[in-house]
Design a protein around this motif. Structure first.
Motif, PDB file in Angstrom:
ATOM      1  N   ASN A  50      -0.918  44.706 -53.343  1.00 20.04           N
ATOM      2  CA  ASN A  50       0.263  45.467 -52.925  1.00 20.04           C
ATOM      3  C   ASN A  50       0.063  46.100 -51.556  1.00 20.04           C
ATOM      4  O   ASN A  50       0.988  46.140 -50.743  1.00 20.04           O
ATOM      5  N   GLN A  52      -1.742  45.019 -49.011  1.00 17.06           N
ATOM      6  CA  GLN A  52      -1.652  44.051 -47.915  1.00 17.06           C
ATOM      7  C   GLN A  52      -0.230  43.568 -47.672  1.00 17.06           C
ATOM      8  O   GLN A  52       0.068  43.018 -46.611  1.00 17.06           O
ATOM      9  N   HIS A  53       0.670  43.775 -48.627  1.00 20.61           N
ATOM     10  CA  HIS A  53       2.053  43.343 -48.454  1.00 20.61           C
ATOM     11  C   HIS A  53       3.006  44.502 -48.163  1.00 20.61           C
ATOM     12  O   HIS A  53       4.220  44.313 -48.140  1.00 20.61           O
ATOM     13  N   ASN A  54       2.477  45.694 -47.933  1.00 21.49           N
ATOM     14  CA  ASN A  54       3.303  46.853 -47.622  1.00 21.49           C
ATOM     15  C   ASN A  54       3.247  47.087 -46.113  1.00 21.49           C
ATOM     16  O   ASN A  54       2.217  47.507 -45.579  1.00 21.49           O
ATOM     17  N   ARG A  55       4.353  46.804 -45.439  1.00 21.37           N
ATOM     18  CA  ARG A  55       4.363  46.885 -43.967  1.00 21.37           C
ATOM     19  C   ARG A  55       4.078  48.289 -43.450  1.00 21.37           C
ATOM     20  O   ARG A  55       3.407  48.447 -42.433  1.00 21.37           O
TER      21      ARG A  55
END
Length: 131
Positions: A50, A52-55
């Motif tokens: 999560n 690594q996919h949260n900008r």
């Protein structure tokens, strides 16, 4: 315009209330419910997949990653983490002294302590990995 943190901080009040309710914090004074809900949110947001996919979170640590800082030394300022709508909503309306207590209680649970820890006298969250 502005940074991604600033844009995320300018949420509509209704969305923040909805986030607070989704986090399980319907009553303002229930610190135990807040810390349990916040612990679940922290465990979710800081799981490696999560994260690594949260900008927003990645934009906060990108300079450290590019500089070669080890993952075990990656830190997030608490005030930046509060820009995440659901985390911000879970702590909304609390004075700083109470907010620190709820955050410390949330981070102290086993499910969260294995992922992130509170450092710098409660001003930052640090990844709790061995890498």
């Amino acid at each position: 315009g502005g940074s991604i943190v600033a844009r995320c901080s300018r949420m509509h009040a209704g969305q923040r209330r909805a986030g607070l309710q989704r986090a399980g914090c319907r009553r303002r004074g229930d610190a135990g419910a807040r810390s349990r809900a916040l612990g679940k949110l922290l465990a979710f947001y800081f799981q490696p997949f999560n994260l690594q996919h949260n900008r927003l979170l990645m934009s906060l640590v990108e300079p450290d990653l590019l500089a070669g800082v080890p993952a075990s030394r990656i830190r997030f300022r608490v005030e930046d983490v509060l820009a995440l709508p659901r985390i911000g909503a879970a702590l909304e309306g609390l004075p700083a002294s109470e907010r620190h207590g709820v955050l410390a209680a949330a981070v102290a649970t086993d499910s969260v302590a294995s992922i992130v820890r509170l450092v710098e006298e409660g001003a930052a969250l640090e990844l709790a990995c061995d890498a």
